[in-house]
Design a protein around this motif. Sequence first.
Motif, PDB file in Angstrom:
ATOM      1  N   ARG A  47       0.841  -1.206   0.000  1.00  0.00           N
ATOM      2  CA  ARG A  47       0.000   0.000   0.000  1.00  0.00           C
ATOM      3  C   ARG A  47       0.873   1.252   0.000  1.00  0.00           C
ATOM      4  O   ARG A  47       0.643   2.182  -0.755  1.00  0.00           O
ATOM      5  CB  ARG A  47      -0.903  -0.019   1.228  1.00  0.00           C
ATOM      6  N   TYR A  48       1.876   1.261   0.873  1.00  0.00           N
ATOM      7  CA  TYR A  48       2.749   2.430   0.972  1.00  0.00           C
ATOM      8  C   TYR A  48       3.535   2.653  -0.326  1.00  0.00           C
ATOM      9  O   TYR A  48       3.827   3.791  -0.676  1.00  0.00           O
ATOM     10  CB  TYR A  48       3.721   2.293   2.142  1.00  0.00           C
ATOM     11  N   ASP A  49       3.873   1.582  -1.013  1.00  0.00           N
ATOM     12  CA  ASP A  49       4.586   1.716  -2.294  1.00  0.00           C
ATOM     13  C   ASP A  49       3.680   2.259  -3.394  1.00  0.00           C
ATOM     14  O   ASP A  49       4.148   2.921  -4.316  1.00  0.00           O
ATOM     15  CB  ASP A  49       5.173   0.374  -2.732  1.00  0.00           C
ATOM     16  N   LEU A  50       2.397   1.977  -3.320  1.00  0.00           N
ATOM     17  CA  LEU A  50       1.459   2.455  -4.339  1.00  0.00           C
ATOM     18  C   LEU A  50       1.132   3.941  -4.177  1.00  0.00           C
ATOM     19  O   LEU A  50       0.864   4.632  -5.164  1.00  0.00           O
ATOM     20  CB  LEU A  50       0.154   1.649  -4.285  1.00  0.00           C
ATOM     21  N   ILE A  51       1.168   4.433  -2.967  1.00  0.00           N
ATOM     22  CA  ILE A  51       0.756   5.821  -2.714  1.00  0.00           C
ATOM     23  C   ILE A  51       1.619   6.838  -3.461  1.00  0.00           C
ATOM     24  O   ILE A  51       1.080   7.740  -4.089  1.00  0.00           O
ATOM     25  CB  ILE A  51       0.687   6.090  -1.200  1.00  0.00           C
ATOM     26  N   PRO A  52       2.961   6.730  -3.438  1.00  0.00           N
ATOM     27  CA  PRO A  52       3.746   7.695  -4.222  1.00  0.00           C
ATOM     28  C   PRO A  52       3.427   7.646  -5.720  1.00  0.00           C
ATOM     29  O   PRO A  52       3.435   8.677  -6.391  1.00  0.00           O
ATOM     30  CB  PRO A  52       5.199   7.289  -3.956  1.00  0.00           C
ATOM     31  N   ASN A  53       3.114   6.454  -6.241  1.00  0.00           N
ATOM     32  CA  ASN A  53       2.721   6.347  -7.651  1.00  0.00           C
ATOM     33  C   ASN A  53       1.435   7.118  -7.921  1.00  0.00           C
ATOM     34  O   ASN A  53       1.307   7.805  -8.936  1.00  0.00           O
ATOM     35  CB  ASN A  53       2.528   4.875  -8.053  1.00  0.00           C
ATOM     36  N   GLN A 130      -6.572   5.225 -12.644  1.00  0.00           N
ATOM     37  CA  GLN A 130      -7.561   4.164 -12.426  1.00  0.00           C
ATOM     38  C   GLN A 130      -6.884   2.864 -11.997  1.00  0.00           C
ATOM     39  O   GLN A 130      -7.362   2.181 -11.096  1.00  0.00           O
ATOM     40  CB  GLN A 130      -8.377   3.924 -13.700  1.00  0.00           C
ATOM     41  N   GLN A 131      -5.775   2.546 -12.644  1.00  0.00           N
ATOM     42  CA  GLN A 131      -5.078   1.306 -12.318  1.00  0.00           C
ATOM     43  C   GLN A 131      -4.509   1.349 -10.897  1.00  0.00           C
ATOM     44  O   GLN A 131      -4.654   0.391 -10.135  1.00  0.00           O
ATOM     45  CB  GLN A 131      -3.954   1.057 -13.319  1.00  0.00           C
ATOM     46  N   VAL A 132      -3.886   2.462 -10.531  1.00  0.00           N
ATOM     47  CA  VAL A 132      -3.324   2.581  -9.189  1.00  0.00           C
ATOM     48  C   VAL A 132      -4.437   2.545  -8.140  1.00  0.00           C
ATOM     49  O   VAL A 132      -4.303   1.897  -7.097  1.00  0.00           O
ATOM     50  CB  VAL A 132      -2.462   3.852  -9.051  1.00  0.00           C
ATOM     51  N   MET A 133      -5.554   3.234  -8.419  1.00  0.00           N
ATOM     52  CA  MET A 133      -6.673   3.222  -7.477  1.00  0.00           C
ATOM     53  C   MET A 133      -7.243   1.809  -7.310  1.00  0.00           C
ATOM     54  O   MET A 133      -7.598   1.404  -6.203  1.00  0.00           O
ATOM     55  CB  MET A 133      -7.773   4.191  -7.936  1.00  0.00           C
ATOM     56  N   GLU A 134      -7.306   1.064  -8.399  1.00  0.00           N
ATOM     57  CA  GLU A 134      -7.802  -0.303  -8.327  1.00  0.00           C
ATOM     58  C   GLU A 134      -6.854  -1.178  -7.494  1.00  0.00           C
ATOM     59  O   GLU A 134      -7.296  -1.981  -6.668  1.00  0.00           O
ATOM     60  CB  GLU A 134      -7.939  -0.883  -9.740  1.00  0.00           C
ATOM     61  N   GLU A 135      -5.554  -0.997  -7.689  1.00  0.00           N
ATOM     62  CA  GLU A 135      -4.585  -1.755  -6.899  1.00  0.00           C
ATOM     63  C   GLU A 135      -4.656  -1.370  -5.425  1.00  0.00           C
ATOM     64  O   GLU A 135      -4.540  -2.227  -4.545  1.00  0.00           O
ATOM     65  CB  GLU A 135      -3.172  -1.534  -7.441  1.00  0.00           C
ATOM     66  N   LEU A 136      -4.847  -0.077  -5.152  1.00  0.00           N
ATOM     67  CA  LEU A 136      -4.988   0.369  -3.760  1.00  0.00           C
ATOM     68  C   LEU A 136      -6.218  -0.248  -3.107  1.00  0.00           C
ATOM     69  O   LEU A 136      -6.163  -0.699  -1.959  1.00  0.00           O
ATOM     70  CB  LEU A 136      -5.079   1.895  -3.691  1.00  0.00           C
ATOM     71  N   THR A 137      -7.325  -0.282  -3.835  1.00  0.00           N
ATOM     72  CA  THR A 137      -8.556  -0.871  -3.310  1.00  0.00           C
ATOM     73  C   THR A 137      -8.353  -2.359  -3.018  1.00  0.00           C
ATOM     74  O   THR A 137      -8.755  -2.855  -1.961  1.00  0.00           O
ATOM     75  CB  THR A 137      -9.711  -0.676  -4.301  1.00  0.00           C
ATOM     76  N   SER A 138      -7.710  -3.052  -3.944  1.00  0.00           N
ATOM     77  CA  SER A 138      -7.425  -4.471  -3.744  1.00  0.00           C
ATOM     78  C   SER A 138      -6.533  -4.681  -2.523  1.00  0.00           C
ATOM     79  O   SER A 138      -6.757  -5.584  -1.705  1.00  0.00           O
ATOM     80  CB  SER A 138      -6.756  -5.035  -4.998  1.00  0.00           C
ATOM     81  N   THR A 139      -5.542  -3.828  -2.389  1.00  0.00           N
ATOM     82  CA  THR A 139      -4.623  -3.938  -1.257  1.00  0.00           C
ATOM     83  C   THR A 139      -5.340  -3.635   0.052  1.00  0.00           C
ATOM     84  O   THR A 139      -5.083  -4.288   1.074  1.00  0.00           O
ATOM     85  CB  THR A 139      -3.424  -2.992  -1.449  1.00  0.00           C
ATOM     86  N   GLU A 140      -6.260  -2.656   0.036  1.00  0.00           N
ATOM     87  CA  GLU A 140      -7.043  -2.350   1.243  1.00  0.00           C
ATOM     88  C   GLU A 140      -7.817  -3.585   1.704  1.00  0.00           C
ATOM     89  O   GLU A 140      -7.899  -3.868   2.901  1.00  0.00           O
ATOM     90  CB  GLU A 140      -8.013  -1.201   0.983  1.00  0.00           C
ATOM     91  N   ASN A 141      -8.381  -4.316   0.759  1.00  0.00           N
ATOM     92  CA  ASN A 141      -9.114  -5.537   1.108  1.00  0.00           C
ATOM     93  C   ASN A 141      -8.179  -6.577   1.718  1.00  0.00           C
ATOM     94  O   ASN A 141      -8.531  -7.251   2.690  1.00  0.00           O
ATOM     95  CB  ASN A 141      -9.817  -6.110  -0.119  1.00  0.00           C
TER      96      ASN A 141
END
Length: 198
Positions: A47-53, A130-141
């Motif tokens: 999750r933390y790695d996705l946020i800067p992206n 959209q792709q990063v948001m989708e990955e973040l949502t998946s990671t949140e789950n």
Amino acid sequence: MEISTIIWLVIIAALILYVISIYNKLVSLKHRYENAFAQIEVQLKRRYDLIPNLVESARGYLKHERETLEAVIAARNSALAGLKAAANNPGSASAIADLGNAEGLLSNALGRLNVVMEAYPDLKANQTIQQVMEELTSTENKVAFARQAFNDGVTTYNIFRQSFPPVFFAGFFGHRENGELLEFADSEVIQAAPRVEF
């Protein structure tokens, strides 16, 4: 050897074996919840790695929303520091509580970023966003599932540690404190049913 001596030796041996089994179970349960925390750590790092992206992708669109972007990065860095402290000692109640608070702040900052992004249709339509948001949502789950497994492990450990007779031996074996549940600062909001108004 007399029968009474043999009986006493058998009773003493049985008690020693029982105490050894208590020790082994305490160690096993503690390692299980520490392993469950390691699974949370993996997902939170992702999750933390996705946020800067996400922030970098949105930066071009949100030049005048610099404060929001900086708040997200600051909250991310704080949560990462909390994760490192908790990972070094998953049994520390204060480290787990600090991580929960830092995660709550990060969730709030991401929520503010989401609100800002909603105001920019071009940004919402951006494929990378959209792709990063989708990955973040998946990671949140995945974080939610990992947190549940951790909390289940901690609860099992605490129940055994506090039960009779292990409660008498736990402190002697180095298990003086209960494990701490990982609760995020916004857990009350998450648990509240959403209100629908027409």
